[in-house]
Design an enzyme around this catalytic site. Structure first.
Site, PDB file in Angstrom:
ATOM      1  N   ASP A 223      41.281  42.943  37.662  1.00  0.00           N
ATOM      2  CA  ASP A 223      40.792  41.933  38.353  1.00  0.00           C
ATOM      3  C   ASP A 223      41.558  40.896  39.147  1.00  0.00           C
ATOM      4  O   ASP A 223      42.585  40.539  38.260  1.00  0.00           O
ATOM      5  CB  ASP A 223      39.778  41.252  37.614  1.00  0.00           C
ATOM      6  CG  ASP A 223      38.912  39.876  37.795  1.00  0.00           C
ATOM      7  OD1 ASP A 223      38.246  40.046  38.738  1.00  0.00           O
ATOM      8  OD2 ASP A 223      39.431  38.898  37.703  1.00  0.00           O
ATOM      9  N   HIS A 227      45.924  37.780  43.488  1.00  0.00           N
ATOM     10  CA  HIS A 227      46.329  36.484  43.077  1.00  0.00           C
ATOM     11  C   HIS A 227      47.659  36.609  42.092  1.00  0.00           C
ATOM     12  O   HIS A 227      47.862  35.625  41.602  1.00  0.00           O
ATOM     13  CB  HIS A 227      45.118  35.684  42.355  1.00  0.00           C
ATOM     14  CG  HIS A 227      43.988  35.599  43.421  1.00  0.00           C
ATOM     15  ND1 HIS A 227      44.028  34.617  44.600  1.00  0.00           N
ATOM     16  CD2 HIS A 227      43.078  36.090  43.669  1.00  0.00           C
ATOM     17  CE1 HIS A 227      43.040  34.389  45.272  1.00  0.00           C
ATOM     18  NE2 HIS A 227      42.084  35.669  44.801  1.00  0.00           N
ATOM     19  N   GLU A 249      41.848  45.080  42.315  1.00  0.00           N
ATOM     20  CA  GLU A 249      41.117  44.108  43.241  1.00  0.00           C
ATOM     21  C   GLU A 249      41.737  43.497  44.009  1.00  0.00           C
ATOM     22  O   GLU A 249      42.495  42.520  43.600  1.00  0.00           O
ATOM     23  CB  GLU A 249      39.860  43.294  42.507  1.00  0.00           C
ATOM     24  CG  GLU A 249      39.176  42.604  43.243  1.00  0.00           C
ATOM     25  CD  GLU A 249      38.318  41.454  42.726  1.00  0.00           C
ATOM     26  OE1 GLU A 249      37.529  41.079  43.013  1.00  0.00           O
ATOM     27  OE2 GLU A 249      38.974  40.753  41.761  1.00  0.00           O
TER      28      GLU A 249
END
Length: 496
Positions: A223, A227, A249
């Site tokens: 996930d 980032h 992701e």
């Protein structure tokens, strides 16, 4: 079982692209090539399904009752870790600890589900939330009783030890997606951003992932990989066994500093552009060009891409189709399962009108076991909180069998008249015709199949040799004459 890609190999090869381009230019009435009782290859399906917010017990039953018998290869679970309290769906994406205790079930129930799915021939991939912890400014207690503060997680992470990033933007959140530094070190909607470049944080994350592997999962959806710096993800992944499945992701944004291609060295990546672009092919773009979807610029290489029509984020932000689009959603899923590009991931969630609404829960906050009502399908309008069960829609489930038969077969006999229809064969193994129009269409199409009667998998999977609904007659010259209802399809294949 789930076939590795990116870090290893995959089973449903798209190596037939060159042949596809050549045959697709042939006349619409090409005669079928001679065939000698063709049979479909067994066990070639690479299809996965995201069972969003399904409890562990419900997933186990679904593996036994539907996924295994239908030929679905793997299931993606929601995050298996302790999270903050609250009814909203996103509470599951705010970790408090790495205990495998959540509103979806206990550690024991999770382990039992993985074993049950394995016995049914279905691999389990876990959603791993490792970029961040909670976004709560006030101290609290998690699902399993663990106390926490925004930047303090006893026994795991502490701000005093340098385990978190702090960004100089106005509120500490990402302000500029054209800055890779901000995207990968600032907070995403106040979620405490882990300093994944530090050895201590990496070791803690790896220990959590290794614990899940010990329970039998084959790999992870990473996930919010976007980032984390690619080097940070690579360091974590490289510490895991080489056969670990990794799907990251990384949402594609035009001209942004962080792009999916930067992560392929660590594993496979979800290609968000696919779900966004396939909308046009069920709504009016040149239908024939759907065969080329994924082959142009702006797409990950086929061998690195996982594709979907929607997921839990996109069905809420409107960037893709979703269950409320009914027949259009079904046709998009059919085209994905019929295509060569990437590894397809089905989606199955619950109905909602409030985008924050969580799944059905009991008085204690535990998610109620998902149940699929009889007659689920694209024409049903479920009430809020009902399990939509898109993966059980007859046509979608039937197309999993179709894909199994079609695996590796070159595309041929491409027919695009009238323009609202698209028909093609996969070698001498399978044939599909789709009508995206709002009106019925009648015609005669070349199937490339041998003469005989075939089950129409649009009515559902074939079980024990029996058709779920209608059968389709193919004449001695390989043609079939059909009337297709509005926004419908016919899919036939050689049975194993």
């Amino acid at each position: 079982m789930l076939h590795l890609r990116g870090r290893a190999t995959r089973s449903f090869a798209a190596a037939t692209l060159a042949a596809t381009v050549l045959v697709a230019c042939g006349p619409a009435t090409d005669a079928p090539e001679p065939t000698s009782s063709p049979s479909a290859p067994a066990g070639a399906t690479d299809v996965g399904v995201q069972l969003f917010q399904w409890s562990w017990d419900a997933i186990g039953r679904e593996c036994t009752d539907h996924l295994g018998p239908t030929g679905v290869d793997w299931v993606l679970t929601s995050p298996p870790q302790e999270h903050i309290l609250g009814a909203e769906w996103w509470t599951a994406y705010q970790p408090v600890s790495y205990q495998v205790e959540s509103r979806l079930g206990t550690r024991e129930q999770f382990a039992a589900m993985v074993r049950t799915c394995g016995d049914a021939g279905v691999d389990v991939v876990a959603d791993a939330v490792i970029n961040h912890m909670t976004g709560q400014d006030e101290p609290g207690v998690g699902w399993a009783g663990s106390a926490y503060e925004h930047y303090e997680y006893p026994g795991l992470y502490s701000d005093a030890d340098g385990d978190f990033h702090h960004c100089a933007t106005l509120d500490g959140d990402i302000a500029n997606y054209y800055s890779a530094l901000e995207v990968q070190t600032c907070e995403l909607v106040n979620l405490a951003d882990l300093a994944t470049e530090t050895p201590e944080v990496r070791a803690t994350i790896v220990a959590y992932l290794e614990d899940l592997l010990s329970l039998g999962v084959v790999g992870f959806r990473i996930d919010a990989a976007k980032h984390m710096a690619p080097d940070d993800v690579a360091a974590i992944v490289d510490a895991l066994p080489a056969d670990t499945v990794v799907v990251q992701e990384v949402i594609r944004g035009a001209d942004e500093a962080v792009q999916p291609e930067q992560y392929v060295a660590s594993g496979d990546v979800f290609e968000f552009a696919y779900g966004e672009e396939i909308i046009g092919y069920v709504e009016g773009s040149s239908f024939r060009k759907v065969l080329d979807l994924g082959t142009g610029g702006g797409y990950l290489p086929d061998e690195s891409a996982y594709v979907f029509v929607d997921n839990h984020d996109t069905e809420r932000n409107g960037s893709t189709l979703r269950y409320t689009d009914g027949r259009a959603y079904e046709l998009a899923t059919v085209l994905m399962l019929a295509g060569d590009y990437g590894t397809p991931v089905l989606y199955s969630g619950y109905a909602f009108s409030d985008r924050d609404a969580g799944p059905p829960q009991d008085g204690a906050g535990r998610v109620e076991d998902a149940t699929c009502a009889p007659g689920v399908g694209p024409d049903v309008e479920p009430e809020d909180g009902a399990w939509v069960c898109q993966h059980r829609w007859p046509g979608i489930a039937g197309m999993v069998q179709w894909r199994d038969a079609a695996a590796g077969g070159a595309v041929g006999h491409v027919q695009n008249e009238p323009r609202s229809t698209l028909a093609y064969a996969r070698a001498d193994r399978a044939f599909l015709v789709v009508n995206r129009d709002d009106e019925p269409v009648s015609g005669t199409w070349q199937t490339g199949l041998a003469e005989g009667e075939y089950c129409d998998l649009a009515d559902g999977p074939q079980r024990d040799g029996d058709c779920a609904g209608a059968s389709v007659a193919v004449a001695a010259d390989g043609t079939t004459t059909l009337t297709l209802e509005p926004q419908s399809f016919v899919a036939i294949r050689v049975a194993p």
